[in-house]
Design a protein around this motif. Structure first.
Motif, short mmCIF file in Angstrom:
data_model
loop_
_atom_site.label_atom_id
_atom_site.label_comp_id
_atom_site.label_asym_id
_atom_site.label_seq_id
_atom_site.Cartn_x
_atom_site.Cartn_y
_atom_site.Cartn_z
N HIS A 68 -4.56 -9.75 5.22
CA HIS A 68 -3.75 -9.23 6.32
C HIS A 68 -2.68 -10.22 6.71
O HIS A 68 -1.49 -9.87 6.84
N PHE A 97 -5.21 -4.05 6.27
CA PHE A 97 -3.79 -3.73 6.40
C PHE A 97 -3.49 -2.73 7.51
O PHE A 97 -2.33 -2.47 7.79
N MET A 171 -2.24 0.67 0.64
CA MET A 171 -1.19 -0.35 0.57
C MET A 171 -0.60 -0.42 -0.84
O MET A 171 0.63 -0.53 -1.00
#
Length: 221
Positions: A68, A97, A171
């Motif tokens: 992150h 994320f 992501m």
């Protein structure tokens, strides 16, 4: 909070740089202030802070909470294009994320790894106590919702039963649509096969993965 910055010479022409927090779990008492720490560190390394490393390739690596922080830092570096261009790749292991909790986080049962859904969602809320879910979707704290255009190529890993599976899958889909995601199969087989084949430890496997992504980034320009 104690922040330790280290630069290690692993071999000729290759250095590993990291920011770590001593005696703290996850983000520790720094909370999301860790994001600012990482940005300061990145600007120092990529800028004029270490001129002796100016010509070396840079790969940003992070796992879980570190994933992150790595993705969020890359997004913030878009404010300094010349610094971002020095980053030739990212290696992200099961990152967090989306601080609202992706479906795999929210639906994680007791058979998932380490943490279940309710515990993880509560932890994310404790990390951002002054924010509601709409505010938690701001790209500065939830990289999944950021503009990924112009970011370096990325290699991402996550396990099928990991509650953070959707964070990485979603992501990767967004990164692929706007940036580049390397073909992962060969590197994945080398890393995982090397661990189970006894060729190297998990720590060494991470280094192999980082080196492989760097070579691929150099090869493809």
């Amino acid at each position: 909070m104690i922040v330790r910055i280290e630069i290690e010479g692993a071999r000729a022409g290759f250095f590993a740089y990291r920011v770590s927090y001593e005696s703290e779990e996850l983000y520790g008492d720094a909370g999301l202030a860790s994001l600012a720490d990482c940005l300061v560190a990145a600007r120092c390394v990529l800028g004029d802070g270490f001129p002796e490393f100016a010509d070396l390739p840079v790969i940003v690596v992070g796992e879980s909470a570190g994933g992150h922080l790595a993705a969020a830092t890359l997004l913030q570096l878009k404010q300094w294009p010349a610094l971002l261009q020095r980053v030739c790749g990212a290696l992200l292991y099961y990152g967090v994320f989306d601080l609202t909790g992706t479906p795999s986080v929210r639906n994680a049962g007791p058979d998932t790894l380490v943490l279940d859904g309710p515990g993880m969602v509560e932890a994310l809320r404790l990390l951002t106590p002054d924010l509601d879910d709409q505010q938690r979707r701001q790209p500065v704290v939830s990289p999944l919702y950021g503009d990924l255009e112009g970011l370096p190529p990325a290699l991402m890993f996550v396990g099928e039963l990991d509650p953070l599976r959707d964070d990485t899958v979603l992501m990767a889909e967004r990164w692929k649509a706007t940036a580049k995601v390397w073909p992962v199969l060969l590197i994945f087989l080398v890393v995982i096969g090397g661990i189970y084949g006894g060729l190297f430890t998990p720590t060494e496997a991470a280094a192999v993965g980082a080196l492989a992504t760097g070579i691929e980034a150099w090869r493809t320009g």
